[in-house]
Design an enzyme around this catalytic site. Structure first.
Site, PDB file in Angstrom:
ATOM      1  N   GLU A   5      31.454  40.190 -10.171  1.00  0.00           N
ATOM      2  CA  GLU A   5      30.414  40.552  -9.191  1.00  0.00           C
ATOM      3  C   GLU A   5      31.052  40.997  -7.882  1.00  0.00           C
ATOM      4  O   GLU A   5      30.663  41.990  -7.279  1.00  0.00           O
ATOM      5  CB  GLU A   5      29.467  39.367  -8.945  1.00  0.00           C
ATOM      6  N   SER A  15      22.987  30.436 -17.804  1.00  0.00           N
ATOM      7  CA  SER A  15      23.276  31.281 -18.971  1.00  0.00           C
ATOM      8  C   SER A  15      23.050  30.525 -20.284  1.00  0.00           C
ATOM      9  O   SER A  15      23.525  30.939 -21.326  1.00  0.00           O
ATOM     10  CB  SER A  15      24.726  31.768 -18.886  1.00  0.00           C
ATOM     11  N   HIS A  55      36.168  37.511  -9.441  1.00  0.00           N
ATOM     12  CA  HIS A  55      34.866  37.522 -10.126  1.00  0.00           C
ATOM     13  C   HIS A  55      34.350  38.963 -10.223  1.00  0.00           C
ATOM     14  O   HIS A  55      34.391  39.699  -9.240  1.00  0.00           O
ATOM     15  CB  HIS A  55      33.873  36.639  -9.363  1.00  0.00           C
ATOM     16  N   HIS A  64      26.034  41.134 -13.379  1.00  0.00           N
ATOM     17  CA  HIS A  64      27.012  41.091 -12.277  1.00  0.00           C
ATOM     18  C   HIS A  64      27.137  42.413 -11.530  1.00  0.00           C
ATOM     19  O   HIS A  64      27.630  42.445 -10.408  1.00  0.00           O
ATOM     20  CB  HIS A  64      28.412  40.804 -12.836  1.00  0.00           C
ATOM     21  N   SER A  78      31.141  28.789 -18.874  1.00  0.00           N
ATOM     22  CA  SER A  78      30.198  29.167 -17.807  1.00  0.00           C
ATOM     23  C   SER A  78      30.472  28.314 -16.571  1.00  0.00           C
ATOM     24  O   SER A  78      30.342  27.094 -16.594  1.00  0.00           O
ATOM     25  CB  SER A  78      28.765  28.939 -18.306  1.00  0.00           C
ATOM     26  N   SER A  79      30.861  28.977 -15.476  1.00  0.00           N
ATOM     27  CA  SER A  79      31.245  28.197 -14.283  1.00  0.00           C
ATOM     28  C   SER A  79      30.036  27.486 -13.684  1.00  0.00           C
ATOM     29  O   SER A  79      30.166  26.376 -13.182  1.00  0.00           O
ATOM     30  CB  SER A  79      31.957  29.069 -13.250  1.00  0.00           C
ATOM     31  N   ASN A  80      28.845  28.093 -13.766  1.00  0.00           N
ATOM     32  CA  ASN A  80      27.684  27.402 -13.167  1.00  0.00           C
ATOM     33  C   ASN A  80      27.305  26.176 -13.995  1.00  0.00           C
ATOM     34  O   ASN A  80      26.861  25.172 -13.449  1.00  0.00           O
ATOM     35  CB  ASN A  80      26.518  28.376 -12.909  1.00  0.00           C
TER      36      ASN A  80
END
Ligand code: F3S
Length: 294
Positions: free
Chosen positions: A127, A262, A125, A75, A218-220
């Site tokens: 990042e 991830s 976030h 990130h 994990s949001s993705n």
């Protein structure tokens, strides 16, 4: 005979794979505790394994002593973190994803020219917080088109968090244009997320049952689950092998597998092997190499 279809793009993205490889190399090189500023990735299996090898997650720079070895995750971080690292004489293992580092360079250059930076992304976030740290935390951060604040600046230097949906970015650009803002637009969304979502959707459309593999935090991966559920109601979230719905799997002949950026390769292989009634060698499952093996 069951057919198992693995989504074309699934599992570790380039940035995550590199970060883990760098952490592994650091474990081999340094004979002391290593700190990771924030969890290296959102996957408990991987962070637990790294912790056993001596990589400890810290949430604040105050937690690492002078002279420590500190990993920056994919990130990235703001400029101040590098200054602290110098002050504390840390050995830095910089695993900032090159796609994120490019945004840092763009933002720093724009800020030096006195431009107003606008980041499209989630203000909470890491990042986005890291990117903001390259323009003295002066960026305007917009999470959706309903929350665009009133802005004095006529000219905006726009970047996007790498993992946001393209549609969200485009919608916000449209709104900014309606406000007659002059925009320097930088297309900084990474294709890894988009590719995973597209191939998850394609796979879900072809199967009777869909498994989405990864950590619930994990949001993705959560996003992949939502997409899959839309096209295949028979979708299951599999965080570890115990979650595999074997009874449901037995009833179906075409099964799809998708995994977030991830999700380690060893979980993907383990799940597929279980469904194929194959077994992986124990030593393969235990090797960190299996996490990266594709
Ligand atoms: Fe990098 Fe894209 Fe992964 S920005 S960390 S390759 S999602």
């Amino acid at each position: 005979m069951k057919e198992i279809i693995r989504a074309d793009h699934s599992g570790f993205c380039f940035g995550v794979r590199e970060a883990i490889a760098k952490a592994e190399a650091a474990v081999r090189e340094y004979d002391k505790r290593i700190y990771s500023y924030g969890p290296l990735i959102h996957n408990k299996q991987v962070t637990d394994r790294l912790e056993k090898k001596g990589v400890r997650v810290i949430e604040s720079p105050d937690e690492a002593e002078c002279g420590a070895v500190v990993i920056i995750r994919s990130h990235g971080v703001g400029k101040r973190f590098y200054e602290i690292a110098e002050e504390k004489n840390w050995t830095l293992i910089d695993a900032t994803c090159p796609f994120v580092a490019r945004i840092h360079d763009l933002v720093r250059a724009a800020d030096e020219k006195g431009e107003q930076v606008l980041i499209v992304g989630d203000a909470n976030h890491p990042e986005v917080q890291g990117i903001n740290g390259w323009c003295g935390n002066s960026a305007i951060i917009v999470g959706n088109s309903q929350t665009i604040p009133d802005m004095e600046a006529e000219h905006l230097f726009v970047v996007a968090q790498t993992t946001i949906p393209k549609r969200l970015f485009e919608g916000i650009l449209e709104e900014l244009k309606k406000q007659r803002k002059e925009l320097s637009v930088n297309h900084t969304i990474c294709s890894a997320t988009e590719n995973r979502q597209q191939s998850c959707m394609k796979t879900a459309q072809q199967v009777e049952l869909m498994l989405v593999l990864g950590d619930r935090k994990s949001s993705n991966t959560k996003k992949l689950y939502d997409i899959s559920k839309k096209y295949c109601n028979n979708t299951y979230f599999v965080e570890n092998i115990e979650d595999l719905p074997l009874k449901e799997v037995e009833k179906c002949n075409r099964i799809g597998v998708a995994a977030g950026a991830s999700t380690p390769e060893c979980l993907i292989k383990e799940v597929i092997a279980n469904m194929s009634e194959n077994t992986l060698e124990n030593n393969e499952m235990n090797s960190m190499d299996a996490l990266m093996d594709e």
